[in-house]
Each structure stands twice: as C-alpha cells, then as structure tokens.
Design a protein around this motif. Structure first.
Motif, mmCIF file in Angstrom:
data_model
loop_
_atom_site.group_PDB
_atom_site.id
_atom_site.type_symbol
_atom_site.label_atom_id
_atom_site.label_comp_id
_atom_site.label_asym_id
_atom_site.label_seq_id
_atom_site.Cartn_x
_atom_site.Cartn_y
_atom_site.Cartn_z
ATOM 1 N N LEU A 346 0.825 -1.213 0.000
ATOM 2 C CA LEU A 346 0.000 0.000 0.000
ATOM 3 C C LEU A 346 0.855 1.257 0.000
ATOM 4 C CD1 LEU A 346 -2.889 -0.863 2.499
ATOM 5 C CD2 LEU A 346 -3.139 -0.332 0.065
ATOM 6 N N VAL A 347 1.838 1.292 0.877
ATOM 7 C CA VAL A 347 2.698 2.477 0.982
ATOM 8 C C VAL A 347 3.451 2.693 -0.325
ATOM 9 C CG1 VAL A 347 4.746 3.424 2.137
ATOM 10 C CG2 VAL A 347 2.934 2.359 3.492
ATOM 11 N N ARG A 348 3.925 1.605 -0.932
ATOM 12 C CA ARG A 348 4.702 1.748 -2.172
ATOM 13 C C ARG A 348 3.824 2.255 -3.318
ATOM 14 N NH1 ARG A 348 7.294 3.448 -5.203
ATOM 15 N NH2 ARG A 348 9.236 2.774 -6.207
ATOM 16 N N VAL A 349 2.602 1.785 -3.401
ATOM 17 C CA VAL A 349 1.686 2.269 -4.447
ATOM 18 C C VAL A 349 1.317 3.724 -4.196
ATOM 19 C CG1 VAL A 349 -0.634 2.006 -5.428
ATOM 20 C CG2 VAL A 349 0.780 -0.015 -5.007
ATOM 21 N N PHE A 350 1.025 4.080 -2.948
ATOM 22 C CA PHE A 350 0.724 5.480 -2.620
ATOM 23 C C PHE A 350 1.907 6.384 -2.954
ATOM 24 C CE2 PHE A 350 -2.530 4.285 0.914
ATOM 25 C CZ PHE A 350 -3.450 3.967 -0.073
ATOM 26 N N THR A 351 3.121 5.879 -2.729
ATOM 27 C CA THR A 351 4.321 6.662 -3.042
ATOM 28 C C THR A 351 4.447 6.883 -4.544
ATOM 29 O OG1 THR A 351 5.428 5.738 -1.094
ATOM 30 C CG2 THR A 351 6.831 6.757 -2.754
ATOM 31 N N ALA A 352 4.093 5.864 -5.318
ATOM 32 C CA ALA A 352 4.148 5.995 -6.778
ATOM 33 C C ALA A 352 3.229 7.111 -7.268
ATOM 34 C CB ALA A 352 3.768 4.667 -7.432
ATOM 35 N N PHE A 353 2.084 7.290 -6.588
ATOM 36 C CA PHE A 353 1.137 8.342 -6.962
ATOM 37 C C PHE A 353 1.433 9.679 -6.272
ATOM 38 C CE2 PHE A 353 -1.519 4.743 -8.323
ATOM 39 C CZ PHE A 353 -2.040 5.246 -9.506
ATOM 40 N N ASN A 354 2.581 9.762 -5.599
ATOM 41 C CA ASN A 354 2.998 10.974 -4.877
ATOM 42 C C ASN A 354 2.045 11.349 -3.747
ATOM 43 O OD1 ASN A 354 5.356 11.486 -6.439
ATOM 44 N ND2 ASN A 354 4.064 12.305 -8.078
ATOM 45 N N LEU A 355 1.279 10.394 -3.253
ATOM 46 C CA LEU A 355 0.446 10.630 -2.076
ATOM 47 C C LEU A 355 1.288 10.598 -0.808
ATOM 48 C CD1 LEU A 355 -2.605 8.392 -3.077
ATOM 49 C CD2 LEU A 355 -2.399 10.882 -3.260
ATOM 50 N N ILE A 356 2.444 9.985 -0.906
ATOM 51 C CA ILE A 356 3.442 9.995 0.161
ATOM 52 C C ILE A 356 4.743 10.468 -0.480
ATOM 53 C CG2 ILE A 356 4.719 8.585 1.842
ATOM 54 C CD1 ILE A 356 2.396 6.634 1.874
ATOM 55 N N PRO A 357 5.477 11.384 0.144
ATOM 56 C CA PRO A 357 6.751 11.835 -0.431
ATOM 57 C C PRO A 357 7.700 10.663 -0.681
ATOM 58 C CG PRO A 357 6.097 13.260 1.378
ATOM 59 C CD PRO A 357 5.140 12.111 1.378
ATOM 60 N N TRP A 358 8.548 10.803 -1.704
ATOM 61 C CA TRP A 358 9.348 9.680 -2.180
ATOM 62 C C TRP A 358 10.235 9.071 -1.090
ATOM 63 C CZ3 TRP A 358 14.327 7.863 -3.165
ATOM 64 C CH2 TRP A 358 14.409 6.801 -4.080
ATOM 65 N N HIS A 359 11.071 9.882 -0.451
ATOM 66 C CA HIS A 359 12.017 9.339 0.533
ATOM 67 C C HIS A 359 11.320 8.664 1.715
ATOM 68 C CE1 HIS A 359 15.982 10.354 -1.049
ATOM 69 N NE2 HIS A 359 15.477 11.502 -1.478
ATOM 70 N N PRO A 360 10.342 9.323 2.362
ATOM 71 C CA PRO A 360 9.638 8.614 3.447
ATOM 72 C C PRO A 360 8.887 7.386 2.955
ATOM 73 C CG PRO A 360 9.209 10.973 3.556
ATOM 74 C CD PRO A 360 9.891 10.728 2.254
ATOM 75 N N GLY A 361 8.311 7.487 1.757
ATOM 76 C CA GLY A 361 7.555 6.353 1.229
ATOM 77 C C GLY A 361 8.435 5.151 0.946
ATOM 78 N N ILE A 362 9.560 5.384 0.251
ATOM 79 C CA ILE A 362 10.482 4.294 -0.051
ATOM 80 C C ILE A 362 11.041 3.710 1.244
ATOM 81 C CG2 ILE A 362 12.717 3.726 -1.074
ATOM 82 C CD1 ILE A 362 10.572 4.024 -3.126
ATOM 83 N N GLY A 363 11.409 4.578 2.163
ATOM 84 C CA GLY A 363 11.972 4.107 3.428
ATOM 85 C C GLY A 363 10.984 3.274 4.227
ATOM 86 N N THR A 364 9.736 3.752 4.304
ATOM 87 C CA THR A 364 8.719 3.029 5.077
ATOM 88 C C THR A 364 8.378 1.685 4.444
ATOM 89 O OG1 THR A 364 7.752 5.128 5.815
ATOM 90 C CG2 THR A 364 6.382 3.155 6.016
ATOM 91 N N SER A 365 8.188 1.662 3.121
ATOM 92 C CA SER A 365 7.850 0.396 2.467
ATOM 93 C C SER A 365 9.008 -0.598 2.574
ATOM 94 C CB SER A 365 7.476 0.633 1.002
ATOM 95 O OG SER A 365 8.549 1.199 0.279
ATOM 96 N N THR A 366 10.240 -0.093 2.503
ATOM 97 C CA THR A 366 11.404 -0.971 2.656
ATOM 98 C C THR A 366 11.454 -1.579 4.051
ATOM 99 O OG1 THR A 366 12.691 0.276 1.025
ATOM 100 C CG2 THR A 366 13.932 -1.080 2.594
ATOM 101 N N LEU A 367 11.224 -0.763 5.070
ATOM 102 C CA LEU A 367 11.250 -1.262 6.451
ATOM 103 C C LEU A 367 10.132 -2.271 6.697
ATOM 104 C CD1 LEU A 367 12.087 2.015 8.414
ATOM 105 C CD2 LEU A 367 13.586 0.038 8.045
#
Length: 394
Positions: A346-367
């Motif tokens: 979910l976080v990674r898809v939201f990040t792709a749509f810029n609903l979550i900023p890139w760095h926090p989104g990538i970091g959160t989905s990775t964790l």
C-alpha cells in the motif's frame, strides 16, 4: 514414550538438513535475498553504496526480485509439490546442492560481476529456470500428469522474458515477466487457495460447497494473462490495457467464488486471498498507466510487493509447517509479518502516486518489507534447518 519435537528449540538444527528437501534451502535463501536486495537498491539509488553491479541499479533490482527472489520461491514450492503430485522421490543431497549453487552463483555474479564478460554473467543466470523445469518436467512426464503442463508452459514464458531482459536490458521484458508471475499466481493460487478454504470450512462445519473452482474460468484467465504478456512485449498499449481490464475482471470473478471473507479468522488463509486480490488491482493500475498516464511503478509494485511478495510469504509460512510435520499454527509474530507485507504494498503504491513523499515512502515500504521477511527468518530458520517433527524422512 519419546516426545516428538514440535519446535526448532526441541529439534537439532543442521546445515545438512537444509538440503533434505528443496523448500528448505530455497525458502531460507530467498528470504535472506529479500532482506538484502531492496535495502541495497535503496542505498544504490541514493548514492550511499556503490557495488560493481553487472546491470544498472534499477535493472539489477528488477532482475533480482523477479529472477532471484521469485525463481527461488518457484523452485522451493514446485520441486516440493511436484514430488507429492507425482509420487516421486524428492530432489535432495548433492543434486539439490548443485541446483542451489547455480542459483547462488547468479546472485553473486550480478552483484559483483560488473567487470566480467557478459556471456558468463548472463549464461549462469539463464541456467537456473531450465534446470528447475527439467527436474519438474521429467516427473510430470513420467507420471503423465497433463494437468501440470501449463505450469511448465508459463515457466518457459517466464524464462523467455528473462532472456529478453538480460540480453536487451529492456523493461518491457521485466513487465512481461511480472505478468507471467501473476499467471503463475493464477494457476497455483487458483488451486491451493480455494482448496484450503473449502477444507477449512469443512473442518468447522461451514458450507464448503460454497467455494467453487470453475475450470473454464481458470483457463480463460490464464489465456488472458498470456495474451497480456504478448501484447505488452510487442508494444500495443491500447490493446494491452483492454486485455488487462478483462483479465482483472476474470480474476475478480474467481476470487468471489473462492469466498475469502469466510476464512478471515485464519491468517494462513486470508493472506492468500488478500495477496491474490492484488493481481486484479495491479492489472487495473496497468490499464490506467497505459490509458491515462498513471505511474507505471504503481502497477509493478502492486504486483511485485502485494501479489508476489504477499502470496510467497503466505505460501512459505504454510508449506514450511506442513512439510516439516508441524501443525498449521503460525509462530508468534507472523500475523504481524502478514500485515506488514500488505502495508508495504500500500505504501509503495501510494508513493508511486505521490500521495506519500518519495524518501519517506520508499523508506517506510522498505522497512515494512524487511519486517515481514525478517520475522519469517526469525521464526522459521530453526524449523527449516531441523528434522521433521513427526520423525518422517525429509
């Protein structure tokens, strides 16, 4: 009377035990790879780390998730299941060591072989899937189980996508491989998920007959996925989008007939239904990317993280218990792992749509991804490296 060990603490773990059955070594290895590839890619794209990769960082990341992580999961599941289906002796010992070494060599060459000849890196990496298909294929042929041949056909198409990917370094082939991965989910998930669901309902006095598998619908879905892959690689965007919508609708109809909401109390079952639900979601996102310009990394991560990552985690959690003679009771923390992998998608898809900023989104989905597979390693390493709890061979 001697007690039968039922936990890793009660059984003697050993390295040799990992090569007693394909699922043991490959489930452990792919989970370790899952914990390495994504963080390394994040460090690479942020400039924190530079490895002598044999492919550009993004292509390396895509290849390792599709043909490192996924291929190991396929080998672990298929070479275990096909022995049961065909009543043949399992691949184990020296033969399994050799197969695993081919897989490992591919990982090492891609990570550190930037200065090595392309033919060597590509050749070793292209060896693994054919070896898996040969091992499974002769068993299926000997047992004359024509029903299993479609799995080999899809694996062959997946391998063709790998050939195109490593030789031409074209992302169209990685997208084609993702679609073939979802086709495998359509076949294997379409067998085990409704069967396990009906069995669970039957054991608890529920209406098992409500769960339906419709062979014609199954074949139509698979045919649509193969057409979708062909259209994706040949570059017909409007046709591809239309086929993606059709395949999505067919998959949703199948999921409806499997009645996943009736097993919501069992994590080992809801993780399968929820992960497969990412397949039609990914297909609709793919159609949106082709028709209205939605980001392509939205559908690819819905497929890769949600469908593939989620279903693999659910399947290996179940198979690792069942094939080591243990009750189907999740070890502590694994429900959290199942939730984490769904949130990672979910976080990674939201990040792709810029609903979550890139760095926090990538970091959160990775964790979240690392939490999911880290918990699997924590709870299952001892199980995978220990003898069967029921004392049987394997």
């Amino acid at each position: 009377m001697q007690a039968i060990p039922t936990s890793p603490e009660q059984a003697s773990a050993s390295l040799g035990q990992l090569f007693n059955y394909p699922f043991r070594i490959f489930f452990l290895s792919m989970s370790l790879l899952a914990l390495v590839v994504i963080p390394v890619w994040v460090l690479e794209v942020t400039g924190t780390l530079q490895l002598p990769l044999a492919l550009p960082p993004l292509l390396w990341h895509q290849h390792e998730m599709l043909f490192g992580f996924l291929s190991a999961a396929i080998a672990g599941f298929l070479l275990t299941a096909v022995c049961v289906w065909t009543q043949t002796n399992r691949t184990h010992g020296a033969m399994l060591v050799g197969l695993w070494c081919v897989w490992l060599a591919g990982r090492l060459l891609l990570a550190f072989g930037g200065s090595l000849p392309e033919w060597l890196v590509q050749g070793v990496n292209l060896m693994f899937l054919p070896l898996v298909m040969i091992d499974a294929g002769w068993r299926i042929w000997k047992a004359q189980q024509k029903r299993q041949l479609m799995i080999l056909v899809v694996l062959g198409l997946l391998w063709l996508m790998q050939i195109g990917f490593v030789t031409r370094q074209d992302m169209a082939f990685s997208y084609g491989a993702l679609i073939m991965a979802m086709a495998l989910i359509s076949i294997i998930g379409g067998r085990i998920t409704p069967a396990f669901t009906a069995g669970w309902l039957r054991q608890r006095g529920g209406d098992a007959n409500a769960v339906r598998m419709i062979p014609a619908l199954d074949m139509a879905t698979l045919f649509a996925m193969i057409l979708l892959m062909t259209s994706m690689v040949t570059g017909w965007p409007t046709v591809t989008a239309l086929i993606a919508v059709i395949a999505s609708m067919l998959m949703l109809i199948r999921l409806y007939h499997w009645k996943g909401w009736r097993v919501r109390k069992d994590p080992l079952l809801w993780i399968l239904h929820l992960s497969i639900l990412w397949v039609p979601a990914a297909l609709l996102l793919l159609a949106g990317s082709l028709l209205v310009g939605w980001p392509s990394n939205a559908w690819s991560h819905a497929a890769g993280t949600g469908a593939i990552g989620g279903l693999i985690l659910g399947v290996i959690a179940r198979v690792s218990l069942g094939h080591t003679g243990r009750p189907l009771t999740l070890p502590k923390g694994m429900v959290l792992a199942f939730v984490a992998i769904q949130l990672a998608a979910l976080v990674r898809v939201f990040t792709a749509f810029n609903l979550i900023p890139w760095h926090p989104g990538i970091g959160t989905s990775t964790l979240l991804w690392m939490l999911a597979y880290g918990l699997f390693l924590l709870r299952y390493t001892g199980i995978l490296a220990s003898p069967r709890a029921d004392g049987r061979e394997g």
